[in-house]
Design an enzyme around this catalytic site. Sequence first.
Site, PDB file in Angstrom:
ATOM      1  N   TYR A  79      16.469  52.623  82.533  1.00  0.00           N
ATOM      2  CA  TYR A  79      16.201  51.909  81.289  1.00  0.00           C
ATOM      3  C   TYR A  79      15.402  50.614  81.427  1.00  0.00           C
ATOM      4  O   TYR A  79      15.113  49.980  80.423  1.00  0.00           O
ATOM      5  CB  TYR A  79      17.481  51.656  80.496  1.00  0.00           C
ATOM      6  CG  TYR A  79      18.619  51.028  81.292  1.00  0.00           C
ATOM      7  CD1 TYR A  79      18.498  49.779  81.869  1.00  0.00           C
ATOM      8  CD2 TYR A  79      19.821  51.709  81.439  1.00  0.00           C
ATOM      9  CE1 TYR A  79      19.530  49.223  82.586  1.00  0.00           C
ATOM     10  CE2 TYR A  79      20.871  51.146  82.152  1.00  0.00           C
ATOM     11  CZ  TYR A  79      20.714  49.906  82.727  1.00  0.00           C
ATOM     12  OH  TYR A  79      21.735  49.355  83.446  1.00  0.00           O
ATOM     13  N   ASP A  95      27.617  55.148  79.077  1.00  0.00           N
ATOM     14  CA  ASP A  95      28.834  54.667  79.715  1.00  0.00           C
ATOM     15  C   ASP A  95      28.933  55.236  81.127  1.00  0.00           C
ATOM     16  O   ASP A  95      29.525  56.286  81.362  1.00  0.00           O
ATOM     17  CB  ASP A  95      30.047  55.108  78.874  1.00  0.00           C
ATOM     18  CG  ASP A  95      31.285  54.319  79.243  1.00  0.00           C
ATOM     19  OD1 ASP A  95      31.166  53.348  80.023  1.00  0.00           O
ATOM     20  OD2 ASP A  95      32.368  54.669  78.748  1.00  0.00           O
ATOM     21  N   LYS A 101      28.781  47.758  70.150  1.00  0.00           N
ATOM     22  CA  LYS A 101      29.768  48.665  70.745  1.00  0.00           C
ATOM     23  C   LYS A 101      30.516  49.441  69.675  1.00  0.00           C
ATOM     24  O   LYS A 101      30.932  48.870  68.669  1.00  0.00           O
ATOM     25  CB  LYS A 101      30.785  47.861  71.554  1.00  0.00           C
ATOM     26  CG  LYS A 101      30.193  47.181  72.765  1.00  0.00           C
ATOM     27  CD  LYS A 101      30.301  48.005  74.006  1.00  0.00           C
ATOM     28  CE  LYS A 101      31.689  47.913  74.566  1.00  0.00           C
ATOM     29  NZ  LYS A 101      31.758  48.282  75.961  1.00  0.00           N
ATOM     30  N   GLU A 145      18.518  51.600  72.021  1.00  0.00           N
ATOM     31  CA  GLU A 145      18.778  52.711  72.950  1.00  0.00           C
ATOM     32  C   GLU A 145      20.262  53.026  73.006  1.00  0.00           C
ATOM     33  O   GLU A 145      21.090  52.189  72.666  1.00  0.00           O
ATOM     34  CB  GLU A 145      18.392  52.289  74.388  1.00  0.00           C
ATOM     35  CG  GLU A 145      16.970  51.913  74.559  1.00  0.00           C
ATOM     36  CD  GLU A 145      16.719  51.234  75.921  1.00  0.00           C
ATOM     37  OE1 GLU A 145      17.622  51.205  76.778  1.00  0.00           O
ATOM     38  OE2 GLU A 145      15.613  50.726  76.090  1.00  0.00           O
ATOM     39  N   LYS A 200      23.723  53.184  74.702  1.00  0.00           N
ATOM     40  CA  LYS A 200      24.358  52.467  75.803  1.00  0.00           C
ATOM     41  C   LYS A 200      25.188  53.510  76.551  1.00  0.00           C
ATOM     42  O   LYS A 200      26.209  53.990  76.061  1.00  0.00           O
ATOM     43  CB  LYS A 200      25.257  51.350  75.264  1.00  0.00           C
ATOM     44  CG  LYS A 200      25.850  50.507  76.354  1.00  0.00           C
ATOM     45  CD  LYS A 200      26.495  49.260  75.761  1.00  0.00           C
ATOM     46  CE  LYS A 200      26.861  48.262  76.824  1.00  0.00           C
ATOM     47  NZ  LYS A 200      27.745  48.783  77.837  1.00  0.00           N
ATOM     48  N   CYS A 248      57.127  66.794  95.767  1.00  0.00           N
ATOM     49  CA  CYS A 248      58.143  67.755  96.187  1.00  0.00           C
ATOM     50  C   CYS A 248      57.575  68.471  97.397  1.00  0.00           C
ATOM     51  O   CYS A 248      56.478  69.013  97.331  1.00  0.00           O
ATOM     52  CB  CYS A 248      58.402  68.752  95.061  1.00  0.00           C
ATOM     53  SG  CYS A 248      59.221  70.264  95.615  1.00  0.00           S
ATOM     54  N   CYS A 290      59.097  75.967  96.590  1.00  0.00           N
ATOM     55  CA  CYS A 290      59.050  75.559  95.178  1.00  0.00           C
ATOM     56  C   CYS A 290      58.164  76.526  94.376  1.00  0.00           C
ATOM     57  O   CYS A 290      56.994  76.736  94.702  1.00  0.00           O
ATOM     58  CB  CYS A 290      58.500  74.139  95.098  1.00  0.00           C
ATOM     59  SG  CYS A 290      58.198  73.591  93.419  1.00  0.00           S
ATOM     60  N   CYS A 338      62.906  67.988  92.091  1.00  0.00           N
ATOM     61  CA  CYS A 338      61.747  68.670  91.517  1.00  0.00           C
ATOM     62  C   CYS A 338      62.206  69.510  90.320  1.00  0.00           C
ATOM     63  O   CYS A 338      63.147  70.300  90.454  1.00  0.00           O
ATOM     64  CB  CYS A 338      61.118  69.555  92.582  1.00  0.00           C
ATOM     65  SG  CYS A 338      59.892  70.682  91.910  1.00  0.00           S
ATOM     66  N   CYS A 364      62.032  73.427  91.229  1.00  0.00           N
ATOM     67  CA  CYS A 364      62.821  74.114  92.259  1.00  0.00           C
ATOM     68  C   CYS A 364      64.106  73.382  92.599  1.00  0.00           C
ATOM     69  O   CYS A 364      64.925  73.895  93.355  1.00  0.00           O
ATOM     70  CB  CYS A 364      61.983  74.272  93.521  1.00  0.00           C
ATOM     71  SG  CYS A 364      61.680  72.707  94.359  1.00  0.00           S
TER      72      CYS A 364
HETATM   73  S1  IVH Z   1      19.836  47.100  79.666  1.00  0.00           S
HETATM   74  C1  IVH Z   1      20.785  42.648  81.175  1.00  0.00           C
HETATM   75  N1  IVH Z   1      20.133  49.431  78.607  1.00  0.00           N
HETATM   76  O1  IVH Z   1      25.497  48.332  80.016  1.00  0.00           O
HETATM   77  C2  IVH Z   1      21.316  43.989  81.251  1.00  0.00           C
HETATM   78  N2  IVH Z   1      21.943  48.557  79.863  1.00  0.00           N
HETATM   79  O2  IVH Z   1      27.354  46.185  79.406  1.00  0.00           O
HETATM   80  C3  IVH Z   1      20.215  44.942  80.972  1.00  0.00           C
HETATM   81  N3  IVH Z   1      23.862  50.054  80.026  1.00  0.00           N
HETATM   82  O3  IVH Z   1      25.315  46.679  83.077  1.00  0.00           O
HETATM   83  C4  IVH Z   1      20.780  46.253  80.831  1.00  0.00           C
HETATM   84  N4  IVH Z   1      22.987  51.697  78.856  1.00  0.00           N
HETATM   85  O4  IVH Z   1      24.967  49.177  83.075  1.00  0.00           O
HETATM   86  C5  IVH Z   1      20.704  48.479  79.349  1.00  0.00           C
HETATM   87  N5  IVH Z   1      20.217  51.508  77.624  1.00  0.00           N
HETATM   88  C6  IVH Z   1      20.787  50.573  78.373  1.00  0.00           C
HETATM   89  C7  IVH Z   1      22.079  50.711  78.898  1.00  0.00           C
HETATM   90  C8  IVH Z   1      22.626  49.667  79.632  1.00  0.00           C
HETATM   91  C9  IVH Z   1      24.041  51.287  79.544  1.00  0.00           C
HETATM   92  C10 IVH Z   1      24.881  49.298  80.788  1.00  0.00           C
HETATM   93  C11 IVH Z   1      24.351  48.581  81.976  1.00  0.00           C
HETATM   94  C12 IVH Z   1      24.855  47.173  81.869  1.00  0.00           C
HETATM   95  C13 IVH Z   1      25.959  47.331  80.896  1.00  0.00           C
HETATM   96  C14 IVH Z   1      26.209  46.067  80.149  1.00  0.00           C
END
Ligand code: IVH
Length: 693
Positions: A247, A136, A335, A132, A134, A445, A450, A429, A432
Amino acid sequence: MNKNVIDKIENLRAKIRYHDGKYYVDNMPEIGDYEYDQLMIELKNLESSYPQFITPDSPTQRVGGEPVSEFAPFEHRIPMLSIENTYSDEELREFDKRIKRMLKDARPNDARPAMPFGRVVGQVDDIEYVVEHKIDGVAITLWYENGVFTRGATRGNGFRGDDVTTNLRTVKDIPLRFLCANHTRIPPEIEIRGEIYMPNKGFQRLNQRREEEGELLFANPRNAAAGSLKLLDPHTTAKRPLRLFAYAFGYGRNSKYTSHIECLVAIKEFGLPVNPHYKLCKNIDEAVSYCNSWETKRSNLDYQVDGMVIKVNSLALHNKLGSTSKAPRGVISYKYHPEETTTKIEAITVQVGKTGTLTPVAELNPVPLSGTTVSRASLYNFDEIERKDIRIGDYVVVRKAGEIIPQVVKVMKEKRTGNEKRFGVPERCPACGGDVTKEEVYLKCYNPLCTAQAKRRIIYFASRNAMDIEGIGPALIEQLVDKKVIKDYADIYSLKFDDLVPLERMGEKSAQNLIDAIEKSKVRDLHCLICALGIQNIGTHAAEVLSKHFGTLDKLMNAPVEELEEIFEIGNITAKSIVDFFSNSHTQDVINKLKTAGVNVNASHKETNTVSDISGKSFVVTGTLNGYTRKEIEDIIKNLGGRVSSTVSGKTDFLIAGESPGSKLEKAEKLGTTILNEEEFEELVKEKLKWKN
Ligand code: IVH
């Protein structure tokens, strides 16, 4: 009667939930915004007439509750673990080997029934993985009791997070009640985990607005999402473009699910959005290539993906592998490296914001980075320059923080020649020449004259959420201020056709259009003007609250801190910034100019006569009404929170006078009570009466 109303309310709620699911979960809306809004308005009207039928899971009840001073702690029933990170294909294959080894080793001593995989003793078959995105963002947990959303919290340290239920309720992706048609499958108590994130576009818009309003910028969408979830006032969170991808299940997962894929499908059925880009991979090779396939493609997505998560699909296997104290053994992340490049700082300039904050900016030798050319990077504040020892002429590593705002990561000191110049913290500043004051890490400022601030303030004044003067953009304002045609926003109203025509890119037609647009803006509602003034901490919503409360600009200007603080949604800091703003003599001059120019400074009927104004107000009804029995009209008033009394006194706010009103009307006239005929009363409560038709 009540049964009809309840049915109608429930019907509307079901319809709205259905369309929420189509929009947020399936990404396939069946109706347009207008139709959806109509359903919502109808429901709101019904609920305000019958507040006794409002339930917490109604789609209208997302935003509510008082701002809090801090969040209550939230103990996780099952710890929210993290994930072990990897950065290469080899490490991923190592992970696959490691778990196969563990499973193999575990088997001979394992008294539990044979696992549903691997037939050959001593050798383990390929393991299926779900891969899946990840996301952010910010990890959160959501609890549902009998399908109704009850509590939600942040991850915190994994054992204890913050209870942010009221803020989470404002996130439209989170169903307040499961959508699932098959109710027998809904467990009495279930926890769903996921990631709250802010889409890139929404993030950019938010930052743009913050910049215009002179507020600090968020460094990346993750910070913006985290900051928005941790706001103490849910009304503000409601305006932030937060989204969710769920998720996994936490506590209460039904034992009939045997795989992670099934869980994802079930979560989606319950009505929570699941990221569509998950893939079931037959073995680690497929998983590795799926991870690689997203490395560059991810930049086309409207959300930040900082890697991929690889999860063992079989739940039996997942459970067997267990977890370390930090992370489950059957899950790993792959990552992506943040995109970085190196370039030279040609100069450091200083920007002055609307409220006078000085922000240093690195002017870079332009370089391509993640699909755009980067030529400037915010250095945030002067302490940051010091901390990173950034000098003019330095070669630096730049990265797009959240792949959007370029950030100077570090100086390549090994490339220094000795010719680099330190940047002196400005003592005045740059725009001004006025004094600057240090406030925490920021330099400000405070010179009211200004020009840099003036330009920012004028741009904001004319912007869409404020006075909405079409045709007067930043470039024109820059020219007008530089040529000393205007020096503050009130001067906009003394602009003449002849002032505009000679300006760059200004023909006679656009000059006339602009003059017309300026004229038109004079009659904007009071809340637009309050917002346009550019008072620190006052955005569109607070401006509406103030306009409604005070009704005139003068009353707002004369309000002491204590009175302002008492207004729901106005806190102490905001109250102080309002008083500071209006006590400035320069502000008073500018406001006088606005008034002389004929800019509207009073709230309209429409602005003040809202439900909240009826609520708590005292009504007397007299004479014969055409459209209602006495009981009917009294019920309407009561349903909207008003009080009905039989005698007119000094405390009566409204007298509703039908035909042959008699002595009550006379008395009301004497006392100066507001008198409404039937139509005027209907006008007052129009929105709320829609359900009658
Ligand atoms: S599963 C045991 N699935 O990544 C943790 N986490 O670095 C199970 N995250 O704290 C998490 N996308 O906030 C899972 N598809 C995804 C995710 C995901 C983002 C985040 C999550 C976790 C962090 C870990």
